[in-house]
Design a protein around this motif. Structure first.
Motif, short mmCIF file in Angstrom:
data_model
loop_
_atom_site.label_atom_id
_atom_site.label_comp_id
_atom_site.label_asym_id
_atom_site.label_seq_id
_atom_site.Cartn_x
_atom_site.Cartn_y
_atom_site.Cartn_z
N THR A 24 50.27 16.89 72.26
CA THR A 24 49.98 15.69 73.03
C THR A 24 51.28 15.00 73.36
OG1 THR A 24 49.66 14.38 71.03
CG2 THR A 24 47.69 15.35 72.02
N TYR A 25 51.25 14.18 74.38
CA TYR A 25 52.49 13.57 74.83
C TYR A 25 52.27 12.13 75.28
CZ TYR A 25 50.69 14.20 79.55
OH TYR A 25 49.92 14.15 80.67
N THR A 26 53.36 11.39 75.30
CA THR A 26 53.41 10.10 75.99
C THR A 26 54.63 10.15 76.89
OG1 THR A 26 54.73 9.09 74.23
CG2 THR A 26 52.35 8.81 74.09
N ALA A 27 54.47 9.63 78.08
CA ALA A 27 55.57 9.68 79.04
C ALA A 27 55.44 8.58 80.07
CB ALA A 27 55.59 11.04 79.75
N THR A 28 56.58 8.13 80.52
CA THR A 28 56.61 7.25 81.69
C THR A 28 56.69 8.14 82.91
OG1 THR A 28 59.01 7.11 81.48
CG2 THR A 28 57.72 5.38 80.44
N GLY A 29 55.96 7.80 83.93
CA GLY A 29 55.96 8.63 85.12
C GLY A 29 55.04 9.84 84.97
N TYR A 30 55.33 10.88 85.73
CA TYR A 30 54.46 12.06 85.77
C TYR A 30 55.26 13.28 85.31
CZ TYR A 30 51.64 8.84 88.44
OH TYR A 30 50.92 7.75 88.82
N PRO A 31 55.11 13.62 84.05
CA PRO A 31 55.97 14.68 83.51
C PRO A 31 55.55 16.08 83.93
CG PRO A 31 54.41 13.96 81.85
CD PRO A 31 54.20 13.05 83.03
N ASP A 54 45.85 19.26 85.70
CA ASP A 54 44.88 20.35 85.86
C ASP A 54 45.52 21.70 86.15
OD1 ASP A 54 42.70 18.03 87.51
OD2 ASP A 54 42.76 18.58 85.39
N ASP A 55 46.83 21.74 86.27
CA ASP A 55 47.51 23.03 86.40
C ASP A 55 47.35 23.81 85.10
OD1 ASP A 55 50.54 22.65 88.43
OD2 ASP A 55 48.42 22.87 88.96
N LYS A 56 47.23 25.11 85.24
CA LYS A 56 47.22 25.98 84.06
C LYS A 56 48.44 26.88 84.13
CE LYS A 56 43.47 28.03 82.45
NZ LYS A 56 42.32 28.97 82.33
N GLY A 57 49.25 26.84 83.09
CA GLY A 57 50.35 27.77 82.96
C GLY A 57 49.91 28.95 82.13
N TYR A 66 47.28 21.48 81.71
CA TYR A 66 47.80 20.11 81.77
C TYR A 66 46.61 19.16 81.89
CZ TYR A 66 51.09 16.52 83.65
OH TYR A 66 51.87 15.41 83.89
N ARG A 67 46.32 18.42 80.83
CA ARG A 67 45.19 17.48 80.82
C ARG A 67 45.73 16.07 80.82
NH1 ARG A 67 41.10 20.74 82.32
NH2 ARG A 67 40.63 22.36 80.76
N LYS A 68 45.68 15.45 81.98
CA LYS A 68 46.24 14.11 82.09
C LYS A 68 45.36 13.09 81.37
CE LYS A 68 47.95 10.81 85.53
NZ LYS A 68 48.06 10.51 86.99
N GLU A 69 44.04 13.29 81.41
CA GLU A 69 43.14 12.30 80.83
C GLU A 69 43.27 12.22 79.32
OE1 GLU A 69 42.37 14.98 82.48
OE2 GLU A 69 40.93 16.20 81.35
N THR A 70 43.65 13.34 78.69
CA THR A 70 43.83 13.34 77.25
C THR A 70 45.31 13.47 76.87
OG1 THR A 70 43.46 15.74 77.21
CG2 THR A 70 41.56 14.31 76.75
N HIS A 74 47.64 21.87 75.21
CA HIS A 74 47.43 22.76 74.08
C HIS A 74 47.69 24.21 74.45
CE1 HIS A 74 45.89 19.20 72.36
NE2 HIS A 74 44.66 19.28 72.84
N LEU A 75 48.35 24.93 73.58
CA LEU A 75 48.66 26.35 73.80
C LEU A 75 47.59 27.22 73.16
CD1 LEU A 75 50.84 28.37 74.86
CD2 LEU A 75 51.75 28.38 72.51
#
Lengths: 114, 113
Positions: A24-31, A54-57, A66-70, A74-75
């Motif tokens: 999980t992460y915290t960030a300013t802007g859109y990482p 919502d991108d999947k790597g 990439y789950r922005k809402e949460t 997770h790998l």
């Protein structure tokens, strides 16, 4: 500031088990989000990345969404192999958000037993 | 082959003896960075450079210096090493700062006694 939290290990699994490493992460802007892998005695290699919500790597059977809402990335891998034993780092970087480099989690040591 | 190289790979030195760890990349990347890796702390950024003659402090710059006189090279200088600088050091480069994949060197394991 930016930060990344990931489960610390070691995580020990049997071969062919399902793998999840939480991040999980915290960030300013859109990482942009990354998973790096470090095999014993080597430098870090990019495993996969995602640059927007919502991108999947995916790479080598590993996936992360990439789950922005949460605020999570997770790998997962469906069936791990002994050769997947390594340290995995979740990381973020904010495009245009200044000159910051990567912000890393502390790493998760994964051990796969035959 | 696109790569980041570091030298030396291993170094044992004594307190106060100046040393330089070299880093070079052959990908024409603008952005270069130094990290140190310590158990339980993960990787922390020491210094970074956005381009030639442009450098700035990262999260843990104390006791380190850098220079960027050429685009491909970004040496890390410890003018008076101390035991708390014993660590594994990585150089990295990327096309630009922010949001781009970083390519890492193989690491330099430094021991200061």
């Amino acid at each position: 500031g930016n930060s990344v939290t990931q489960m610390e290990g070691p995580v020990t699994l049997s071969e062919e088990a399902f793998l999840t490493i939480n991040c999980t992460y915290t960030a300013t802007g859109y990482p942009s989000l990354f998973w790096y892998v470090q095999y014993p005695g080597e430098g870090l290699q990019l495993l996969l990345k995602a640059t927007k919500a919502d991108d999947k790597g995916s790479n080598k059977g590993f996936e992360a969404t990439y789950r922005k809402e949460t605020t999570s990335f997770h790998l997962e891998k469906g069936s791990v192999q002994v050769s997947d034993s390594a340290v995995y780092f979740c990381a973020l970087s904010v495009p245009g958000g200044g000159a910051d480099g990567l912000t890393f989690g502390k790493g998760t040591h994964l051990i796969i037993q035959p | 082959e696109a790569q980041v190289t570091q030298n030396p790979r291993y170094l044992i030195t004594v307190t106060g003896k100046k040393l330089t760890v070299t880093c070079s990349q052959n990908m024409n990347h603008e952005y270069m960075s130094w990290y140190r890796q310590d158990p339980g702390l993960g990787l922390r950024q020491i210094y970074y450079s956005m381009n030639v003659e442009v450098t700035d402090k990262g999260d843990v710059p104390e006791g380190y210096k850098v220079s960027r006189k050429e685009k491909r090279n970004f040496p890390l200088i410890l003018e008076s090493p101390s035991p708390n600088q014993t660590s594994l050091y990585f150089c990295a480069s990327s096309f630009r700062e922010g949001g781009y994949e970083q390519y890492f060197g193989p690491g330099t394991r430094l021991t200061v006694t």
